[in-house]
Design an enzyme around this catalytic site. Structure first.
Site, PDB file in Angstrom:
ATOM      1  N   LYS A 271       3.342   3.707  14.179  1.00  0.00           N
ATOM      2  CA  LYS A 271       4.743   3.386  14.440  1.00  0.00           C
ATOM      3  C   LYS A 271       4.946   2.285  15.478  1.00  0.00           C
ATOM      4  CE  LYS A 271       6.343   6.741  11.810  1.00  0.00           C
ATOM      5  NZ  LYS A 271       6.941   6.425  10.497  1.00  0.00           N
TER       6      LYS A 271
ATOM      7  N   PRO B   8      -1.487   6.522  17.854  1.00  0.00           N
ATOM      8  CA  PRO B   8      -1.600   5.738  16.617  1.00  0.00           C
ATOM      9  C   PRO B   8      -1.666   6.595  15.357  1.00  0.00           C
ATOM     10  CG  PRO B   8      -3.724   5.834  17.723  1.00  0.00           C
ATOM     11  CD  PRO B   8      -2.732   6.503  18.647  1.00  0.00           C
TER      12      PRO B   8
ATOM     13  N   TYR C 151      -7.604  10.264   5.549  1.00  0.00           N
ATOM     14  CA  TYR C 151      -7.535  11.176   6.685  1.00  0.00           C
ATOM     15  C   TYR C 151      -8.505  12.319   6.421  1.00  0.00           C
ATOM     16  CZ  TYR C 151      -3.122   8.814   7.841  1.00  0.00           C
ATOM     17  OH  TYR C 151      -2.170   7.883   8.154  1.00  0.00           O
TER      18      TYR C 151
ATOM     19  N   HIS D 213       0.846  -1.194   0.000  1.00  0.00           N
ATOM     20  CA  HIS D 213       0.000   0.000   0.000  1.00  0.00           C
ATOM     21  C   HIS D 213       0.880   1.243   0.000  1.00  0.00           C
ATOM     22  CE1 HIS D 213      -3.805   2.138   0.706  1.00  0.00           C
ATOM     23  NE2 HIS D 213      -3.028   3.010   1.313  1.00  0.00           N
TER      24      HIS D 213
ATOM     25  N   TYR E  76       6.765   9.076   7.163  1.00  0.00           N
ATOM     26  CA  TYR E  76       5.552   8.272   7.298  1.00  0.00           C
ATOM     27  C   TYR E  76       5.849   6.790   7.292  1.00  0.00           C
ATOM     28  CZ  TYR E  76       0.582   7.203   6.270  1.00  0.00           C
ATOM     29  OH  TYR E  76      -0.715   6.748   6.296  1.00  0.00           O
TER      30      TYR E  76
END
Length: 399
Positions: free
Chosen positions: A304, A300, A212, A82, A396
């Site tokens: 990570k 979250p 998001y 992804h 990221y």
């Protein structure tokens, strides 16, 4: 896996591992493969360990570590690459193909319970010792040559394990952290003042990207897990209980904030997450070493946690192996500092993501924070600046 029946259990091991999450099970596998005697103590039953749903986005470095040790068969078989995220805001929508930005690294979507199941099965196949239903109560004598762990067994009876090292991989509230004496470590804690309702929906993903959504009503997030399961996050008032909102209200809020219809389904899991940062320094006290959520808890918002746990477990396995088999202690001496370098980078990015995605409450920061000053310009820069996009992609996916 060695039998747990009464009368067959040894109560010693060179390394006593607390917790059968990604950190503990990877550490157990690597120590066992190197020939180091170890045992894993886990308070939950095996069925719970294999089914508890957590994170699902594995960084490229995490995949490399699992590949390096022959533990990636499952994720290569059923995991999905992804590399796209979509931001939905009051100013419109934009996408980032982060897999082609920065270092050009994607995520692999592989539910954490599947990874834990893989690690557990391999550990059992190798003859690894694990004690389910065994609660670690306290670590004793960590500053001496022979630490021990007091436990409560499945039958409720007390016991004690003795070893040369204890690896605390049992989370933020586990015995490892509780056993640290006052003043042994420094704790860096921050409550960001934001809560999420974490949801697992029995429904196919509604978009082919991580979503998001920034909305005046609050943040909403969309993360695919499998073809039939989707993870959602929904910002909620502090103090909300998991069952306070009806399914109809939850789906209505998600569609409002995501700004569009979603594939609906039964909500099979609900949790409330208070966004916090909680890091200890150093990650070692004598012969007790911390990894995973016992070492650091990050929000979250940047996915990570599991990736840091895998990285830390590999570093710790190498350090313990060098010490126990070769008498070389340098790795143990530098373990904490090496892990904390990665933890601090992840923490900085996590906090940046929190500010990007939320209108922060008044008590969360000491500077002006309305969306005209911080959030909207950050989103606009991320939409238009290639340099910002490359930085985002590297942070990221990186750990």
């Amino acid at each position: 896996m060695e039998s747990q029946s009464a009368g067959t259990l040894r109560d010693t091991a060179d390394v006593i591992i607390l917790g059968a999450g990604p950190a503990g099970l990877l550490l157990g596998n690597l120590l066992l493969a190197a020939g180091v005697d170890c045992v894993v103590l886990e308070r939950s039953a095996e069925t719970e360990v294999r089914t508890r749903a957590r994170a699902g986005f594995l960084a490229a470095n995490t995949v490399r570590i699992l590949d390096r040790h022959g533990l990636a068969d499952g994720l290569h078989r059923t995991g999905r690459t992804h590399s796209t995220c979509e931001f939905r805001t009051e100013d419109g929508r934009f996408r980032l193909d982060y897999g082609s930005l920065g270092r050009g690294e994607p995520h692999t979507v592989y539910p954490q319970q599947e990874l834990v199941g893989d690690l557990l099965t391999r550990y059992a196949d190798r003859g690894g010792r694990i004690r389910f239903g065994t609660e670690a109560l306290a670590v004793r004598d960590a500053d001496g040559p022979h630490p021990s762990v007091t436990v409560r067994g499945p039958d409720g009876r007390p016991g004690r394990w003795r070893g040369r090292y204890v690896a605390g991989c049992d989370g933020r509230h586990g015995a490892a952290r509780r056993s640290l004496p006052p003043g042994a470590v420094r704790r860096y804690h921050r409550d960001h003042g934001i809560s999420w309702l974490g949801l697992l929906a029995e429904a196919p993903p509604s978009l082919d990207a991580v979503g998001y959504a920034v909305h005046p009503a609050g943040f909403a997030g969309h993360m695919a897990r499998t073809a039939d399961i989707t993870r959602y996050y929904l910002q909620c008032p502090r103090g909300t209980a998991p069952d306070d909102w009806s399914e109809d209200r939850i789906w209505a809020e998600l569609e409002l904030r995501m700004r569009g219809p979603l594939h609906r389904g039964a909500l099979i899991q609900r949790t409330v997450v208070d966004l916090e940062s909680d890091v200890l320094e150093p990650l070692r006290h004598g012969r007790l070493l911390l990894a995973g959520d016992a070492a650091s808890l990050l929000s979250p918002s940047a996915a990570k946690g599991a990736n840091l746990a895998v990285l830390e477990a590999e570093l710790l396995a190498r350090a313990l192996t060098d010490d126990l088999l070769h008498g070389e202690s340098e790795g143990l001496g530098t373990y904490s500092a090496r892990c904390l370098d990665h933890i601090r980078r992840a923490q900085r990015f996590s906090q940046w993501m929190i500010r990007l995605l939320h209108d922060l409450p008044d008590n969360a920061v000491a500077v002006p924070h309305d969306d005209g000053l911080i959030r909207r310009p950050c989103l606009e820069t991320l939409r238009t600046s290639r340099a910002e996009q490359d930085w985002f992609a590297e942070q990221y996916v990186g750990v």
